[in-house]
Design a protein around this motif. Structure first.
Motif, PDB file in Angstrom:
ATOM      1  N   ASP A 132      -9.201   1.587   7.190  1.00  0.00           N
ATOM      2  CA  ASP A 132      -9.250   1.757   5.939  1.00  0.00           C
ATOM      3  C   ASP A 132      -7.828   2.205   5.144  1.00  0.00           C
ATOM      4  O   ASP A 132      -7.188   3.085   5.749  1.00  0.00           O
ATOM      5  N   ASN A 133      -7.595   1.615   4.257  1.00  0.00           N
ATOM      6  CA  ASN A 133      -5.983   1.949   3.592  1.00  0.00           C
ATOM      7  C   ASN A 133      -4.826   1.772   4.840  1.00  0.00           C
ATOM      8  O   ASN A 133      -3.833   2.159   4.460  1.00  0.00           O
TER       9      ASN A 133
ATOM     10  N   ARG B 177      -8.964  10.970   0.671  1.00  0.00           N
ATOM     11  CA  ARG B 177     -10.223  10.424   0.366  1.00  0.00           C
ATOM     12  C   ARG B 177     -11.267  11.481   0.692  1.00  0.00           C
ATOM     13  O   ARG B 177     -11.185  12.542   1.656  1.00  0.00           O
TER      14      ARG B 177
ATOM     15  N   THR C 102       1.013  -1.350  -0.013  1.00  0.00           N
ATOM     16  CA  THR C 102      -0.183   0.052  -0.032  1.00  0.00           C
ATOM     17  C   THR C 102       0.841   1.248   0.082  1.00  0.00           C
ATOM     18  O   THR C 102       1.919   1.562   0.933  1.00  0.00           O
TER      19      THR C 102
END
Length: 360
Positions: free
Chosen positions: A337-338, A345, A120
């Motif tokens: 998230d992530n 975002r 990521t």
């Protein structure tokens, strides 16, 4: 003529199996006089043979492989407390509070693995996440900053015990990075673990009340002690690389007239690597958000009977009314998230609703 084709990028793993988990829970439910109730749950969960993706060395000719990587343990407590007022009174209300605390730790990795670099990333430039034994999953592994050089002389005098310049390209306004391993240079071996997106605890609080024909509800929710990696700073605080609109935080860049600036000097050539993955991007992600506020009024039965309808209620609702946080990004509510990597975002919207509910 170029032709479209296919190429293998993932190395198969014939030994891959399902992950295995086991969980132990100890719970307690207590109610006192039908007014006060407590729900408590202590849990320990172990996930073995966890399925993760590891990055392969360039010599492999392939990019990644999915493997059974090791053992991770979660342990924590969940609490819920509710109080209800006298239901026979004209004014009635209830209060509900919840709290969750979770500790996550990697206990072991597969043989031969000291760590797993997580793929990521932000625009293939910032990849701060790693998995290491003894740390939470997806911890930030970054360079440590120690302020900003205030002069060229200060940068030149930052030397190792052997007398060599630790940051040979540094000048006034550049970040000073800590030479953690003491080898006289700044590289990937000087990274340290700077936290993770797991909060110390998360919580919620709701209040419901009614008086005669009026009803009211408010719900607040938040987290405390988590860290977020605000990767958007890379493109909105830096003048090197592709051109992007800048955020107002760039006005705090160091300059001879602003020596107290927290952002490194504005430069189209980042020779010092000021915007490499470091703790400059890591911020406290704690927040308290007023999630919902609702005020309603139900028409009296004497009026609805004349209208020949059932219950009629008029209400106004505000969602995401406001948020209390020190986080400088668009929205602190990215949770896991992530894995805590904030790539910009779109933030949650605030909304106002006026409604009418009619039962026929």
């Amino acid at each position: 003529t170029l032709q479209t084709g296919y190429i293998q990028t993932i190395l198969a793993n014939k030994n891959l199996t399902w992950a295995e988990s086991k969980q132990t829970n100890i719970g307690l439910d207590v109610t006192v006089f039908d007014r006060l109730s407590l729900v408590a749950d202590y849990f320990i969960k172990e996930t073995n043979k966890m399925i993760l993706t590891r990055t392969l060395p360039g010599t492999a000719g392939l990019n990644t492989q999915t493997i059974n990587a090791g053992l991770v343990k979660d342990k924590g407590i969940e609490l819920g407390l509710t109080y209800n007022s006298n239901k026979q009174a004209a004014f009635t209300y209830s209060v509900n509070a919840t709290l969750t605390k979770l500790n996550n730790k990697v206990e072991e990795l597969a043989p031969g693995l000291e760590n797993i670099a997580v793929g990521t990333n932000f625009r293939n430039e910032l990849a701060p996440l790693t998995i290491n034994v003894g740390q939470p999953l997806y911890s930030y592994y970054v360079l440590k900053t120690d302020g900003i050089f205030q002069s060229n002389a200060e940068a030149d005098n930052y030397k190792s015990a052997g007398g060599q310049k630790i940051q040979p390209n540094a000048k006034a306004g550049d970040f000073k990075f800590v030479d953690i391993n003491g080898d006289g240079s700044i590289d990937g071996n000087d990274r340290y673990f700077a936290g993770s997106a797991y909060p110390d605890f998360s919580y919620g609080l709701s209040f419901n009340a009614s008086y005669k024909n009026f009803d009211f509800n408010i719900f607040a929710q938040g987290v405390q002690g988590n860290k977020l990696f605000n990767a958007v700073k890379r493109t909105t605080y830096s003048a090197s690389g592709p051109s992007y609109n800048k955020l107002v935080g760039i006005l705090d860049a160091w300059s001879p007239e602003n020596t107290g600036g927290k952002v490194p000097i504005i430069s189209t050539s980042d020779n010092n690597g000021n915007f490499n993955a470091s703790d400059f991007y890591i911020e406290d992600g704690s927040y308290l958000r007023i999630r919902n506020v609702t005020l309603g009024y139900s028409l009296p039965k004497s009026l609805t009977s004349k209208l020949k309808t059932g219950a009629v209620r008029i209400y106004a609702t505000a969602n995401n009314l406001f948020t209390i946080t020190d986080y400088s990004g668009f929205d602190p509510e990215i949770g896991m998230d992530n894995n805590g990597l904030d790539v910009g975002r779109y933030p949650q919207a605030r909304s106002f609703i006026l409604g009418l509910s009619v039962n026929l």
